[in-house]
Write a protein that holds these residues in place. Structure first.
Motif, PDB file in Angstrom:
ATOM      1  N   GLU A 126       2.091  -7.878  -3.159  1.00 36.85           N
ATOM      2  CA  GLU A 126       1.312  -9.002  -3.942  1.00 36.85           C
ATOM      3  C   GLU A 126       2.285  -9.921  -4.647  1.00 36.85           C
ATOM      4  O   GLU A 126       2.182 -11.089  -4.643  1.00 36.85           O
ATOM      5  CB  GLU A 126       0.403  -8.291  -4.918  1.00 36.85           C
ATOM      6  CG  GLU A 126      -0.854  -7.638  -4.203  1.00 36.85           C
ATOM      7  CD  GLU A 126      -1.659  -6.857  -5.015  1.00 36.85           C
ATOM      8  OE1 GLU A 126      -1.345  -6.696  -6.610  1.00 36.85           O
ATOM      9  OE2 GLU A 126      -2.701  -6.165  -4.726  1.00 36.85           O
ATOM     10  N   GLU A 127       3.302  -9.316  -5.292  1.00 35.33           N
ATOM     11  CA  GLU A 127       4.361 -10.213  -5.936  1.00 35.33           C
ATOM     12  C   GLU A 127       5.200 -10.940  -4.966  1.00 35.33           C
ATOM     13  O   GLU A 127       5.248 -12.235  -5.190  1.00 35.33           O
ATOM     14  CB  GLU A 127       5.460  -9.229  -6.648  1.00 35.33           C
ATOM     15  CG  GLU A 127       6.377  -9.994  -7.404  1.00 35.33           C
ATOM     16  CD  GLU A 127       7.516  -9.036  -8.003  1.00 35.33           C
ATOM     17  OE1 GLU A 127       8.696  -9.631  -8.134  1.00 35.33           O
ATOM     18  OE2 GLU A 127       7.164  -7.837  -8.698  1.00 35.33           O
ATOM     19  N   ARG A 151       2.903 -13.816  -4.138  1.00 34.10           N
ATOM     20  CA  ARG A 151       2.731 -14.939  -5.126  1.00 34.10           C
ATOM     21  C   ARG A 151       3.888 -15.891  -5.068  1.00 34.10           C
ATOM     22  O   ARG A 151       4.154 -16.878  -5.274  1.00 34.10           O
ATOM     23  CB  ARG A 151       2.640 -14.027  -6.694  1.00 34.10           C
ATOM     24  CG  ARG A 151       1.182 -13.615  -6.802  1.00 34.10           C
ATOM     25  CD  ARG A 151       1.075 -13.182  -8.340  1.00 34.10           C
ATOM     26  NE  ARG A 151       2.065 -12.295  -8.880  1.00 34.10           N
ATOM     27  CZ  ARG A 151       1.839 -10.759  -8.748  1.00 34.10           C
ATOM     28  NH1 ARG A 151       0.527 -10.633  -8.349  1.00 34.10           N
ATOM     29  NH2 ARG A 151       2.559 -10.028  -8.916  1.00 34.10           N
ATOM     30  N   GLN A 154      -2.258  -6.188   6.351  1.00 32.21           N
ATOM     31  CA  GLN A 154      -1.726  -6.977   5.084  1.00 32.21           C
ATOM     32  C   GLN A 154      -0.344  -7.398   5.033  1.00 32.21           C
ATOM     33  O   GLN A 154       0.462  -8.368   4.937  1.00 32.21           O
ATOM     34  CB  GLN A 154      -1.963  -6.483   3.655  1.00 32.21           C
ATOM     35  CG  GLN A 154      -3.519  -6.438   3.431  1.00 32.21           C
ATOM     36  CD  GLN A 154      -3.898  -5.557   2.545  1.00 32.21           C
ATOM     37  OE1 GLN A 154      -3.331  -4.329   2.342  1.00 32.21           O
ATOM     38  NE2 GLN A 154      -4.774  -5.723   1.622  1.00 32.21           N
ATOM     39  N   LEU A 205       1.737  -1.706  -2.394  1.00 34.43           N
ATOM     40  CA  LEU A 205       0.901  -3.157  -2.622  1.00 34.43           C
ATOM     41  C   LEU A 205       1.442  -3.902  -3.560  1.00 34.43           C
ATOM     42  O   LEU A 205       1.034  -5.074  -3.375  1.00 34.43           O
ATOM     43  CB  LEU A 205      -0.577  -2.526  -2.677  1.00 34.43           C
ATOM     44  CG  LEU A 205      -1.047  -1.811  -1.461  1.00 34.43           C
ATOM     45  CD1 LEU A 205      -2.489  -1.235  -2.047  1.00 34.43           C
ATOM     46  CD2 LEU A 205      -1.380  -2.799  -0.415  1.00 34.43           C
ATOM     47  N   GLU A 206       1.683  -3.344  -4.851  1.00 30.86           N
ATOM     48  CA  GLU A 206       2.219  -4.404  -5.831  1.00 30.86           C
ATOM     49  C   GLU A 206       3.550  -5.066  -5.506  1.00 30.86           C
ATOM     50  O   GLU A 206       3.426  -6.411  -5.902  1.00 30.86           O
ATOM     51  CB  GLU A 206       2.685  -3.320  -7.345  1.00 30.86           C
ATOM     52  CG  GLU A 206       1.365  -2.825  -7.880  1.00 30.86           C
ATOM     53  CD  GLU A 206       1.724  -1.981  -8.765  1.00 30.86           C
ATOM     54  OE1 GLU A 206       3.040  -1.721  -9.276  1.00 30.86           O
ATOM     55  OE2 GLU A 206       0.791  -1.314  -9.424  1.00 30.86           O
TER      56      GLU A 206
END
Length: 183
Positions: free
Chosen positions: A175-176, A179, A12, A171-172
């Motif tokens: 993800e941000e 986005r 990822q 991970l947060e």
């Protein structure tokens, strides 16, 4: 020699890095922000590893006190001054603590003890200090008298304890960033 403990989610991370690279100047700014967030999330873990190694109780078996006394008596006044200066420098545990870093690469994030930042004769000691087996060495270079020294788990155990929270923060941040690329 580097000691490291890997974090999952490398694929990822790589995919996100490719997407950031493809986004030109915006991607460059987002990449800087992602790296900063990862560094902020990892700093408490690095600090805890440093604290753990500094507080480690190192034991020695096999004597050496008599050797140490003879060594001290045999030295000249100049040698004593040189040894006193050396004692004022950082000890093994402080040196290892200062060599502990969070490292971000294209392959992911890891916490390492960079042995290149250690004195040449101590480069294998971070691994030995973390091992229950310990290490053997001659007392003051006298190869007819050896001692065994043992530290304890300070590296992997400390990171494993903090890994879930660190992994979640990484991970947060990823993800941000993903986005923000789309939006």
């Amino acid at each position: 020699m580097r000691i490291s403990l890997s974090v999952e989610g490398v694929d990822q991370y790589r995919e996100l890095a490719k997407r950031l690279k493809a986004n030109g100047p915006k991607g460059k700014e987002l990449r800087k922000r992602l790296r900063r967030r990862i560094a902020e999330a990892g700093q408490p873990v690095v600090d805890e590893v440093r604290t753990a190694v500094r507080g480690l109780n190192v034991t020695s078996h096999g004597g050496g006190a008599g050797q140490r006394r003879r060594f001290n008596v045999d030295r000249t006044r100049t040698e004593r001054a040189a040894r006193a200066a050396a004692r004022r420098s950082a000890g093994l545990r402080d040196t290892i603590a200062s060599a502990t870093r969070l490292q971000q690469t294209a392959k992911g994030v890891r916490i390492v003890v960079n042995s290149n930042r250690l004195p040449h004769d101590q480069r294998n000691l971070p691994r030995h200090l973390d091992s229950a087996k310990g290490w053997r060495h001659p007392v003051f270079g006298n190869t007819s008298h050896w001692v065994t020294q043992k530290g304890g788990p300070y590296f992997g155990a400390t990171i494993r304890r903090r890994a879930p929270k660190f992994r979640q923060a990484v991970l947060e941040a990823m993800e941000e960033t993903a986005r923000d690329i789309e939006g």
